[in-house]
Enzyme design. Structure first.
Site, PDB file in Angstrom:
ATOM      1  N   GLY D 148      34.337  52.914  42.192  1.00 42.13           N
ATOM      2  CA  GLY D 148      33.857  51.863  41.302  1.00 42.13           C
ATOM      3  C   GLY D 148      32.343  51.933  41.173  1.00 42.13           C
ATOM      4  N   CYS D 149      31.820  51.293  40.122  1.00 41.76           N
ATOM      5  CA  CYS D 149      30.378  51.374  39.884  1.00 41.76           C
ATOM      6  C   CYS D 149      29.611  50.617  40.962  1.00 41.76           C
ATOM      7  CB  CYS D 149      30.047  50.846  38.496  1.00 41.76           C
ATOM      8  SG  CYS D 149      30.786  49.257  38.074  1.00 41.76           S
ATOM      9  N   TYR D 150      30.011  49.390  41.259  1.00 45.50           N
ATOM     10  CA  TYR D 150      29.318  48.646  42.316  1.00 45.50           C
ATOM     11  C   TYR D 150      29.408  49.378  43.671  1.00 45.50           C
ATOM     12  CZ  TYR D 150      28.781  44.316  39.483  1.00 45.50           C
ATOM     13  OH  TYR D 150      28.429  43.370  38.556  1.00 45.50           O
TER      14      TYR D 150
END
Lengths: 339, 339, 339, 339
Positions: D148-150
Site C-alpha cells: 500500500g502507499c501509506y
C-alpha cells in the site's frame, strides 16, 4: 463607540482586524498605519474599495494616542516592544498580535527570537490573551499578548486534559499543519505559488519559536513542567491550521469520559466546538470564523488519545482572537462583531 | 554524444532542460552555470539528488566553449545578447530560451523590453525555433530564438488557418491563461501562494511583450500584417497554458472543413495533436509533455471559430521545444528524449 | 421580522442563503428543506454547528406556506416550476435561484434545458432579478428569477455600454472562467479534485445554457437582437467568476470616455465597483462579498474594448443577489445583511 | 521482450503502470482491460492519444493468459483474489496492486476489508513487494503483493531503525498526509474539488486498513509485535504522501549515529535517498519519480526521533514499485524504465 487603531494594516493580520472591526457595532476604526505603505486603504487592499474611507499613515505614536482608546499592534516582532511603553503610559490599551510579550521569561525571547527583550518591565504585566483560559485577567489587562496561531490551536486542544488530568499525561506530540498566510505577506521564493502548490513539507522540525510559548502555557495549566514535541508543516492552502495532537496516557480511560471532560470544560465558551464522537474537524468548517473545532479519538489500548484541533489562523489564530480580547477588556459581549 | 551546456540552470526553464537532457540517449550535459547560485546541483534542485553529479559554476564563456557543442541559454533577457556573439564566434550552437532574438526588428525590442538591442547583427541570423513551421531553417541554424510560451500555443493554434485561409480571417482575439511557473522562479508578493491561490486575474491587458512576437510570426505566415488582440491571465496552477482563440471569419465554412485543414496541416508533426471534433483539450493532458493539443468549435453562424490550444509552458513552451530544436539542428530524430 | 424559507438548503447556493440570512437583522429563517437530506442543519453543514438550531425537513408546501413570507428556491431546474404556482397562490413571495423563470420564451427553455416548461403563465410574470438594471420592477415583483452566475457578471460588465452606445457595438465575445462551486455539490469524476486540480479547460464551448439568458437580457437593454459568443472554462478554485469581455467597436472612442460612462452608470449602485483605469479586478477581491468589480482596457486602435468583470458566484452570482432582491421587494435597504 | 498485461487500466494506478511501461525498453504492453470502460485507450486517457495504439477490453482471463508473461492487477480489492488462482495456474506472474494478498493472516483481511478471503492458499505464497527489504524473495516470486502507499512510506522510514535498534524503540506514531489520487478515480462528494480545496482533515483516525499492514511488516522486521499508531489526513494536492513518524527511544542516541544507520541501510538502494542532516524532504521533490526521500531530526533530550518520509503515491506507492518488482522478478536491472 470605542476608537480603535491598527498599527501594521498592510499585513494579513492587520487587514483582518480592519475587516472584522468594520462590522463591529461598537467600534470605530480611527487610525491606521503601516511603515512601508501609505495612502488610501483601497490602494493597499483593493477588496476594501468603497468600504473603508480611511487612509493609512506612517506610524506616529502621537497621532495614535490622540485618536484611539485601543491599539492593535499587527507588526513584526521587535516593533511592538519598541512602541508599547509610550502607548501604555498614554493609557492606550494594547492588543499585541506579535510575539513580543508572549514569553514571560526574557531569556527565552532572546533564545528564540535572537534579540534581547527591550521592555522587560511590561513583559511581566502582559496578559496572555487566550480568553477561554484567562478571561478574568483579560478583563483587567492593559496589555494583551495575543497568542500565536499554532499555540492557540494546541492549547485549546490540550487545556481540558491538562487542567483536569495532568497526572495522567505521559507525553505530548503536536503535529501541526498551517496554510501560507500564517507566514505573513512576504516576497520569498519558499512561499511562492510554484514552490508551495502541489507540495507539502515539514519545517523547523522540533525547533519552532512557538514551542516555548506552547510549553510555557501548558506548564502553567498543568502546574508542572510540560515539554510537548512540536513539528509544523506548510499546507498548500491560504488559511487554516489543523493540529493532530497525540497524548500518551498513563492510565486507561474511555473515550466518552474524555469527551465529557472536553464538553464540560468548554460548556460556556462560544467559540470552541467539541464535536460529537466520530466526527473529525475540517479546516473549511472554521474558515473565516473565530471558531476552534475539536475532535477526539482513542486507540484500542485506551492509552493513546488523538486530539484534532482546527482554527482559521487569521481569525481565531490572530485578528478574531484579538477582537475577542478587546470585547472582554472593554466590557462588551465576547462575541460582538465575531458571529 | 552531443556535449550540451546549460546557462541559467537555477531557473525553472534551465532546470527542465537539464531534467529532459538527463534522459536523452545522445546527449551528455557537460556544463552548467548560474550566476546567483553555485555548487552541487542537488543543493539547488533537491529533486536531482543522486541523479546528476554535476556542479553549477559561475558563468565563464571559455569553460562553456571548451566543454560544449551546444549551449542552452535559459537566462533573463539582455543576458543572452551579451554572451551570444562570443559563443557564436567559437562555433557553439546556441538555443536561446530568452526573448533576445525573437523580434526581428530591433526597434520592437527597445519598445517592448525597454532597452536597445546590443547584437543587431546576429538578430538577423537567428532562426525562430518553432519546428512545426520552420523546420528547414532550424536544420541549418547556428542560433535559435526559442519561442515564448504564449506565442507557441497561439501560433500553433492559428498556423493552419493563417497559412491556408488568411484572406478569410477577419479578426483574432487570444484569451490566454498561464500557470505561475511561466513567470519564473521569483520572490515577489504578486506570485506568492497567498495571493495566487483561490484567485484569478488578467494582467498586462492588450500590452504584453509577447504580443509583437505573435503578430510578427502570424504576419509572416499570412504574408500580410496581422494584429491579434492578446490578453493574458494568471492561473492558480504551476504548469500549463490554455489559450482560447476567437477568429472572426469573413466567409462561412463548416467545422469539418476546418478540422480537415488542421489535421492535414499537422499530419506529420509528432507533437501537435488535433483533437477529434467535440473534444476540448485540457492542460493536464499535456503536463510534463512536449505536446500541443488543439480543439475546435464553430458557432451556428459559421463565422466565429474558437480554437483552444494547450501546452506545458515549461516543456513545449520552453525546454522541450528547445531540445526539439537541438534534435533538428543536430540531425537527430525530432522526438529523441522527448517521448 | 421577515420570515424566510429556504428550499434546497443542502446545496451550495441554499447554504449560502442561510449563512447570509443568519446575519440579516430583519430576517428570521423559519423553514428549511432539502429532499435528499433531513435532520439538524449541523449534520448537513458542520460549519453551522452551534450557529443555527434549525432542522431541515423534506419539502412540504403547506409547512412552507404556514411559516414563511418569502421563499428562496435553491433547487435544480424543473423543481422550481413544479412548486411555484402553489406558493404564489398562497401569496408567498418567491426568489427562484434556479433557471426555471429566467428565459421569457418557453421554447428557449425547451431548447436549452431539454424539457417543456410547465408553468408558462407565471413565466411571463417573473421579474429578472438583476437589481442594478431592474430595480423598479423588482420592488413590485411576486416572483423573481434570480440571474445565473455567468449572466450576472456578463450583463453587469456590458450594461453601461449596451444601454448608452448600443449602435457602436459590433461584436461581443465573453470568455468566462468559473470556480467549481458553480457546478453545485455533485459527485462526478469530472468535478473530483484529482481531475480539476492543476488543470484548466473550456467546456460547452459556444453551447452553454446561460448563452440565451445573456443574449435575451442584452437584447432587451440594447432594444435589438444581440448575439454574444460565450465560452465558459473551469478554474481550479472553489469560488469566483472572471469574465473577459471583448467588444469590437464601430467608432473610435477613448478609454476615459468609456470609463466615465461606466462610472456614471453605476454611480448609485452599492455593489458594483468600476475600478480606476489601469487596475484589473481579481477574483479574491470579491470573494465572500456581493460586489461585482469591473476593469476596462482599450487597444491602440481604440476599437477593441476589453471589459473584465468578477463576482463571487455563490454571492453576487446566487445567494447574495437573491437577498439583495429580497431587500428590495420588502422595502428594506438594499445592502442590509450584505455588507 | 516481456509481454505485460494491465488489468484495471481505467484507474489512476493502472494508468500509471501503462505510462511507465510505455518507456520501458524491455517490456511490450500486450493486454489492457477494464470492466467499466472499453475502447481505445485515448478515449479513456486523452493524455495518451497518439502514444498508445492499444485498446482496452472487458477482462477475459484467457486473452490475458494468451498474451502475457506478467500481469499487473490494478483493481479494487476482492477482484484480485477472484482471478489470481486461474492466472497463477497458467504460469502468469502476477503483481497485485490491490490489498488482497498483503495481509498474511486471512482473519485480518476479514476484519479490515469486511469480507472473507477466498484464496487463502495463495495468500501464503504471496511475497510482499517492498524491494528494499525483500529483494531475494521477490526474485523468486510468482505472486507479488505490491505494498500500500501509506505502508511504503512508513516502512521505508522505519526499517533501518527497527531492524538494527528494535530494542531501543519505545513507541511509534505515524502522522500521514496523502494527496487525493490515493483514493482512486471516484465520483464522491467527499473527493470533489469544492470539498477538498482549501481544506484539510484527518480521517479513519487510528482505524485505517493500512494499519495492520504496517504493523505486520514492522513486526516481521523487528521480530516482535509492534503496534504503531497511524492517523491519515487528506491533502489538497493530487499526488504525493508525506509521513511524519515519531519514535520514542528508550536510550539516548545522537542524530549523527542515527543518520549513519540510515545511510548504511540504504547504501545500495537506488530509490531511497536519505537526506543530509538539516534538510527536510518535500513532496514535490519526488513527484513523478520512484524515489522515497527521508529526513531525520532529534529533540534535545535525544529520545524523540522524527522521521519524515515522502513518496509519490502513484509511483513508489503503486505503479513504480510494481514495475521495480517486475524488473527484479524478471532478472532485469532494478531501475530499468524508472529513472
Amino acid at each position: 463607540m470605542i476608537k480603535a487603531g491598527i498599527v501594521g494594516v498592510s499585513g494579513y493580520s492587520g487587514k483582518t482586524v480592519l475587516t472584522i472591526l468594520n462590522q463591529h457595532p461598537d467600534v470605530c476604526v480611527s487610525y491606521l498605519s503601516a511603515n512601508n505603505t501609505q495612502g488610501k486603504i483601497a490602494d493597499i487592499w483593493p477588496e476594501l474599495r468603497d468600504i473603508s474611507p480611511l487612509s493609512c499613515q506612517k506610524f506616529d505614536p502621537y497621532n495614535l494616542i490622540k485618536n484611539c482608546d485601543v491599539a492593535f499592534l499587527a507588526v513584526p516582532h521587535t516593533i511592538s516592544m519598541a512602541i508599547t511603553p509610550k502607548l501604555l503610559s498614554a493609557k492606550i490599551r494594547i492588543i499585541d498580535l506579535s510575539a513580543d510579550y508572549r514569553l514571560r521569561d526574557a531569556r527565552n525571547y532572546k533564545k528564540w527570537y535572537g534579540l534581547p527583550h527591550t521592555d522587560v518591565k511590561n513583559l511581566r504585566k502582559a496578559v496572555y490573551g487566550l480568553p477561554e483560559l484567562f478571561k478574568e485577567k483579560i478583563k483587567k489587562a492593559k496589555l494583551i499578548a495575543n497568542p500565536g496561531c499554532y499555540p492557540t490551536a494546541a492549547i485549546l486542544g490540550l487545556a481540558p486534559l491538562i487542567t483536569t488530568q495532568t497526572n495522567n499525561v505521559n507525553s505530548i506530540i503536536i503535529d501541526a499543519k498551517s496554510g501560507t498566510s500564517g507566514a505573513g505577506k512576504k516576497a520569498t521564493i519558499g512561499l511562492s505559488f510554484s514552490e508551495v502548490n502541489e507540495n507539502f513539507k515539514a519545517y523547523k522540525v522540533l525547533n519552532h519559536q512557538h514551542s516555548p510559548e506552547i510549553n510555557h502555557i501548558l506548564s502553567r495549566l498543568g502546574c508542572h513542567g510540560i515539554q510537548a514535541h512540536f513539528v509544523p508543516h506548510l499546507l498548500p492552502i491560504t488559511r487554516g491550521i489543523l493540529e493532530t495532537i497525540y497524548v500518551g496516557l498513563k492510565k486507561k480511560i474511555t473515550l466518552s469520559q474524555i469527551h465529557r471532560v472536553f464538553k464540560r470544560f468548554y460548556k460556556t465558551e462560544p467559540f470552541v466546538r467539541v464535536l460529537p464522537l466520530g466526527i473529525q474537524p475540517e479546516i473549511k468548517n472554521v474558515s473565516y470564523t473565530n471558531f476552534c473545532d475539536i475532535g477526539l479519538a482513542l486507540d484500542e489500548s485506551k492509552q493513546m488519545l488523538v486530539i484534532t484541533s482546527v482554527i482559521d489562523n487569521l481569525v481565531k489564530g490572530a485578528a478574531g482572537q484579538a477582537i475577542q480580547n478587546m470585547n472582554i477588556m472593554c466590557g462588551l459581549k465576547e462575541t460582538k462583531g465575531l458571529m
